[in-house]
Design a protein around this motif. Structure first.
Motif, PDB file in Angstrom:
ATOM      1  N   SER A   2      47.454  17.318 -25.767  1.00 13.42           N
ATOM      2  CA  SER A   2      46.534  16.606 -26.645  1.00 13.42           C
ATOM      3  C   SER A   2      46.307  15.202 -26.112  1.00 13.42           C
ATOM      4  O   SER A   2      47.067  14.684 -25.299  1.00 13.42           O
ATOM      5  N   SER A   3      45.266  14.621 -26.571  1.00 12.26           N
ATOM      6  CA  SER A   3      44.915  13.292 -26.075  1.00 12.26           C
ATOM      7  C   SER A   3      45.002  12.296 -27.218  1.00 12.26           C
ATOM      8  O   SER A   3      44.162  12.301 -28.109  1.00 12.26           O
ATOM      9  N   PRO A   4      46.028  11.467 -27.217  1.00 14.32           N
ATOM     10  CA  PRO A   4      46.189  10.529 -28.317  1.00 14.32           C
ATOM     11  C   PRO A   4      45.100   9.476 -28.346  1.00 14.32           C
ATOM     12  O   PRO A   4      44.881   8.830 -29.348  1.00 14.32           O
ATOM     13  N   SER A   5      44.367   9.318 -27.236  1.00 21.65           N
ATOM     14  CA  SER A   5      43.359   8.266 -27.197  1.00 21.65           C
ATOM     15  C   SER A   5      42.049   8.684 -27.864  1.00 21.65           C
ATOM     16  O   SER A   5      41.200   7.856 -28.114  1.00 21.65           O
ATOM     17  N   THR A   6      41.878  10.010 -28.101  1.00 18.85           N
ATOM     18  CA  THR A   6      40.640  10.480 -28.699  1.00 18.85           C
ATOM     19  C   THR A   6      40.856  10.726 -30.185  1.00 18.85           C
ATOM     20  O   THR A   6      41.411  11.743 -30.580  1.00 18.85           O
ATOM     21  N   GLY A   7      40.453   9.791 -31.003  1.00 26.71           N
ATOM     22  CA  GLY A   7      40.623   9.923 -32.432  1.00 26.71           C
ATOM     23  C   GLY A   7      39.522  10.779 -33.039  1.00 26.71           C
ATOM     24  O   GLY A   7      38.524  11.091 -32.382  1.00 26.71           O
ATOM     25  N   TRP A   8      39.730  11.132 -34.303  1.00 31.23           N
ATOM     26  CA  TRP A   8      38.746  11.995 -34.969  1.00 31.23           C
ATOM     27  C   TRP A   8      37.365  11.362 -35.075  1.00 31.23           C
ATOM     28  O   TRP A   8      36.367  12.034 -34.832  1.00 31.23           O
ATOM     29  N   PRO A   9      37.285  10.062 -35.445  1.00 31.86           N
ATOM     30  CA  PRO A   9      35.927   9.486 -35.528  1.00 31.86           C
ATOM     31  C   PRO A   9      35.170   9.578 -34.215  1.00 31.86           C
ATOM     32  O   PRO A   9      33.994   9.950 -34.195  1.00 31.86           O
ATOM     33  N   ALA A  10      35.866   9.293 -33.127  1.00 30.54           N
ATOM     34  CA  ALA A  10      35.198   9.368 -31.823  1.00 30.54           C
ATOM     35  C   ALA A  10      34.832  10.808 -31.475  1.00 30.54           C
ATOM     36  O   ALA A  10      33.748  11.090 -30.944  1.00 30.54           O
ATOM     37  N   LEU A  11      35.743  11.727 -31.802  1.00 35.17           N
ATOM     38  CA  LEU A  11      35.489  13.141 -31.500  1.00 35.17           C
ATOM     39  C   LEU A  11      34.287  13.658 -32.300  1.00 35.17           C
ATOM     40  O   LEU A  11      33.404  14.353 -31.763  1.00 35.17           O
ATOM     41  N   LEU A  12      34.244  13.311 -33.579  1.00 38.17           N
ATOM     42  CA  LEU A  12      33.121  13.755 -34.411  1.00 38.17           C
ATOM     43  C   LEU A  12      31.819  13.109 -33.950  1.00 38.17           C
ATOM     44  O   LEU A  12      30.772  13.766 -33.909  1.00 38.17           O
ATOM     45  N   ALA A  13      31.907  11.840 -33.577  1.00 37.44           N
ATOM     46  CA  ALA A  13      30.701  11.147 -33.122  1.00 37.44           C
ATOM     47  C   ALA A  13      30.184  11.750 -31.822  1.00 37.44           C
ATOM     48  O   ALA A  13      28.968  11.829 -31.592  1.00 37.44           O
ATOM     49  N   ALA A  14      31.099  12.207 -30.989  1.00 39.42           N
ATOM     50  CA  ALA A  14      30.681  12.811 -29.716  1.00 39.42           C
ATOM     51  C   ALA A  14      30.205  14.240 -29.902  1.00 39.42           C
ATOM     52  O   ALA A  14      29.363  14.734 -29.141  1.00 39.42           O
ATOM     53  N   THR A  15      30.740  14.921 -30.914  1.00 40.74           N
ATOM     54  CA  THR A  15      30.393  16.332 -31.119  1.00 40.74           C
ATOM     55  C   THR A  15      29.034  16.489 -31.789  1.00 40.74           C
ATOM     56  O   THR A  15      28.266  17.401 -31.455  1.00 40.74           O
ATOM     57  N   GLY A  16      28.744  15.614 -32.744  1.00 39.90           N
ATOM     58  CA  GLY A  16      27.510  15.743 -33.537  1.00 39.90           C
ATOM     59  C   GLY A  16      26.259  15.921 -32.699  1.00 39.90           C
ATOM     60  O   GLY A  16      25.500  16.890 -32.883  1.00 39.90           O
ATOM     61  N   PRO A  17      26.020  15.040 -31.733  1.00 38.50           N
ATOM     62  CA  PRO A  17      24.758  15.134 -30.984  1.00 38.50           C
ATOM     63  C   PRO A  17      24.641  16.389 -30.116  1.00 38.50           C
ATOM     64  O   PRO A  17      23.533  16.785 -29.772  1.00 38.50           O
ATOM     65  N   VAL A  18      25.765  16.995 -29.729  1.00 38.21           N
ATOM     66  CA  VAL A  18      25.670  18.142 -28.812  1.00 38.21           C
ATOM     67  C   VAL A  18      25.626  19.480 -29.544  1.00 38.21           C
ATOM     68  O   VAL A  18      25.451  20.521 -28.926  1.00 38.21           O
ATOM     69  N   LEU A  19      25.794  19.459 -30.854  1.00 36.03           N
ATOM     70  CA  LEU A  19      25.724  20.724 -31.592  1.00 36.03           C
ATOM     71  C   LEU A  19      24.277  21.213 -31.650  1.00 36.03           C
ATOM     72  O   LEU A  19      23.363  20.407 -31.827  1.00 36.03           O
ATOM     73  N   PRO A  20      24.064  22.537 -31.518  1.00 39.91           N
ATOM     74  CA  PRO A  20      22.703  23.073 -31.621  1.00 39.91           C
ATOM     75  C   PRO A  20      22.258  23.139 -33.090  1.00 39.91           C
ATOM     76  O   PRO A  20      22.273  24.198 -33.721  1.00 39.91           O
ATOM     77  N   TRP A  21      21.848  22.008 -33.605  1.00 38.76           N
ATOM     78  CA  TRP A  21      21.515  21.939 -35.034  1.00 38.76           C
ATOM     79  C   TRP A  21      20.315  22.797 -35.394  1.00 38.76           C
ATOM     80  O   TRP A  21      20.120  23.158 -36.566  1.00 38.76           O
ATOM     81  N   GLY A  22      19.471  23.085 -34.392  1.00 41.92           N
ATOM     82  CA  GLY A  22      18.290  23.905 -34.679  1.00 41.92           C
ATOM     83  C   GLY A  22      18.664  25.255 -35.276  1.00 41.92           C
ATOM     84  O   GLY A  22      18.024  25.717 -36.242  1.00 41.92           O
ATOM     85  N   ALA A  23      19.703  25.870 -34.730  1.00 44.20           N
ATOM     86  CA  ALA A  23      20.120  27.177 -35.240  1.00 44.20           C
ATOM     87  C   ALA A  23      20.707  27.062 -36.648  1.00 44.20           C
ATOM     88  O   ALA A  23      20.480  27.925 -37.504  1.00 44.20           O
ATOM     89  N   VAL A  24      21.460  25.982 -36.885  1.00 49.42           N
ATOM     90  CA  VAL A  24      22.033  25.788 -38.226  1.00 49.42           C
ATOM     91  C   VAL A  24      20.907  25.576 -39.239  1.00 49.42           C
ATOM     92  O   VAL A  24      20.909  26.158 -40.339  1.00 49.42           O
ATOM     93  N   ALA A  25      19.933  24.739 -38.851  1.00 45.55           N
ATOM     94  CA  ALA A  25      18.809  24.481 -39.754  1.00 45.55           C
ATOM     95  C   ALA A  25      17.997  25.748 -39.986  1.00 45.55           C
ATOM     96  O   ALA A  25      17.572  26.033 -41.118  1.00 45.55           O
ATOM     97  N   ALA A  26      17.785  26.519 -38.920  1.00 50.14           N
ATOM     98  CA  ALA A  26      17.019  27.764 -39.064  1.00 50.14           C
ATOM     99  C   ALA A  26      17.738  28.722 -40.000  1.00 50.14           C
ATOM    100  O   ALA A  26      17.112  29.364 -40.861  1.00 50.14           O
TER     101      ALA A  26
END
Lengths: 201, 323
Positions: A2-26
């Motif tokens: 595990s990486s202690p330097s990667t906190g949840w806020p940073a992980l969530l902030a990095a994950t949000g933009p790369v998720l394929p939201w189009g499929a979720v919205a559809a």
């Protein structure tokens, strides 16, 4: 590792933009539209339409299983399961909001949702997510929703065609048991599909 | 490749390739489609449904006129979902269109490649035909389907015309997958939209047994039904091949009769729908003068089939009535 330097806020902030939201919205939009259908369709299908809408909504959750970086990055810098959890934390609230919208639309359309709605959504979303993860692991070219649609569609046909003597067997003859089996099977599939390939067997 | 030649390759005017090239592409697409495991998974699931229909008495023991025959084409429902996904997926193999134009090993344009892919709809259509033909043989061998109640019973033996609906429906699913891919370049969104469409068109089959939805059904049987009142006259009952008296589900008598004319119009409608969807896919694949005739032919067939059904079948005009 595990990486202690990667906190949840940073992980969530990095994950949000790369998720394929189009499929979720559809999936959410389509589920809402299907839920509203009883307003114009014959009443024969009222009891089934909401179930079908939940299946559609759940297929969108399978995008949480898509993690193209996993194959290249492995467990560094963030473990696969942690990344999956981050994706689920972002996708499930959106899907849950769509579910709440569906409940409202169903009430307006006169097909008030029963208490089974949330357990069904939880069970089917768990299956869709697990299938999405497994598909990503075994055949990276297959998007999660595509794999989920194949499995959920096949499951729908299977449930419709199984003899009553099989469907009514004691281990799964109640809604609670069926939801439990779905969650257990999904958890096992998730554990298998997200294991660290470099870990000692 | 230099920047100049690359720019030339991208901006080069479209060239029309010969039919032999499109034919070779179509044969390649047919091979790829026939080898797709998802399609064969759909065939296996359809086989399971066929077994279920054959063993639960759907086409054997006496049935109400609204049951049994209504499921005539339902066995190909899983194959239709598989065909949609396979078509959608195949059309999105070349998502980055500029790359596809640069590196494709054929001079065919995107329009020609789409046409070749559309022709691969023959694969799921043939599989659908084989499935329904198997069911047809089994039902005919048993002497047909007995519908109706008591003295108002008739035996319906499926006609060869009724073998065409299932393959057309499956082909329509494949072509709609290609058309959607040309509209939305995402397999994930395509799968979700296809799932919704499949469930509405195939799973909730009973919706399409009522007017006016039945006129727009992609899959239906040749049996037309109607509510004929709470106390129909003998003359009214005699108009129908099979009748069910009022029961707990319906407070009216229900009559049923096979109408191959209406069914033929339904087939014309599905052919038109396939052409319209193919036209949309081609229109979204580049400019070509041959797209317009395909679209126009499809629109004319759809309009004629829908319009004539409304004219000749009085049940089609009864909102939410049986048809």
């Amino acid at each position: 590792m595990s990486s202690p330097s990667t906190g949840w806020p940073a992980l969530l902030a990095a994950t949000g933009p790369v998720l394929p939201w189009g499929a979720v919205a559809a999936a959410g939009g389509a589920a809402l539209a299907v839920t509203a259908l009883p307003a114009v369709l014959p009443p024969e299908g009222d009891g089934v339409v909401l179930v079908l809408a939940v299946l559609v909504l759940a297929s969108g959750c399978a995008v949480a299983g898509e993690d193209p970086a996993a194959r290249e990055a492995g467990v560094a810098p963030v473990p696969v399961r942690r990344r999956l959890l981050a994706r689920l934390l972002l996708v499930l609230p959106v899907s849950g909001a769509a579910l709440a919208g569906m409940a409202g639309v169903a009430a307006l359309a006169g097909t008030g949702p029963g208490s089974w709605l949330v357990p069904l959504w939880a069970a089917v979303s768990a299956i869709a997510t697990a299938v999405g993860v497994a598909a990503q692991r075994s055949t990276p070219d297959v998007p999660g929703p595509v794999a989920a649609v194949v499995v959920l569609g096949g499951g729908l046909v299977l449930v419709a065609t199984l003899p009553a003597s099989v469907v009514g067997l004691p281990p799964w003859d109640s809604a609670v048991e069926r939801v439990g089996w779905a969650l257990v099977a999904s958890a096992l599939l998730l554990l298998a599909a997200t294991r660290d390939p470099g870990a000692r067997r | 490749m230099t920047a100049a030649t690359e720019a030339t390759a991208v901006s080069a005017p479209d060239t029309v390739v010969g039919r032999s090239t499109v034919g070779a592409l179509a044969r390649a697409e047919i091979r790829y489609t026939a080898r797709n495991p998802v399609l064969w998974l759909g065939v296996a699931a359809s086989g399971l449904v066929a077994w279920w229909l054959a063993t639960d008495g759907t086409f054997t023991g006496g049935k109400p006129v609204t049951d049994g025959y209504a499921l005539w084409e339902w066995l190909v429902a899983p194959l239709a979902l598989a065909a949609f996904l396979v078509g959608n997926w195949a059309a999105l193999r070349e998502r980055p269109s500029t790359t596809a134009e640069l590196f494709t090993n054929t001079p065919a344009r995107r329009w020609d490649r789409t046409l070749a892919l559309l022709l691969a709809a023959v694969v799921p259509a043939v599989l659908g035909f084989l499935l329904i033909a198997g069911q047809w043989v089994a039902v005919v061998a048993r002497g047909g389907v007995e519908l109706g109640t008591g003295r108002w019973t008739s035996t319906f033996t499926p006609t060869p015309l009724e073998l065409l609906g299932a393959p057309l429906g499956v082909a329509c699913a494949f072509v709609s997958g290609v058309a959607l891919a040309r509209l939305v370049r995402s397999r994930a969104v395509g799968a979700v939209v296809g799932f919704v469409g499949w469930m509405i068109v195939w799973v909730t089959f009973w919706l399409w047994l009522t007017a006016p939805f039945g006129v727009f059904a992609v899959s239906r049987s040749s049996l037309v039904t109607a509510e004929i009142g709470t106390d129909p006259s003998a003359a009214e009952i005699a108009r129908w091949a099979a009748v069910d008296p009022a029961d707990g589900f319906n407070d009216q008598y229900v009559g049923g009769i096979r109408d191959l004319g209406v069914y033929g119009l339904h087939l014309v409608y599905v052919v038109g729908l396939v052409l319209v969807l193919a036209g949309v896919a081609l229109a979204r694949s580049g400019r070509d003068r041959r797209t317009r005739p395909v679209l126009l032919a499809g629109l004319v067939l759809v309009a004629v089939a829908v319009g004539v059904q409304f004219l000749v079948h009085e049940g089609a005009r009864a909102w939410l009535g049986l048809m």
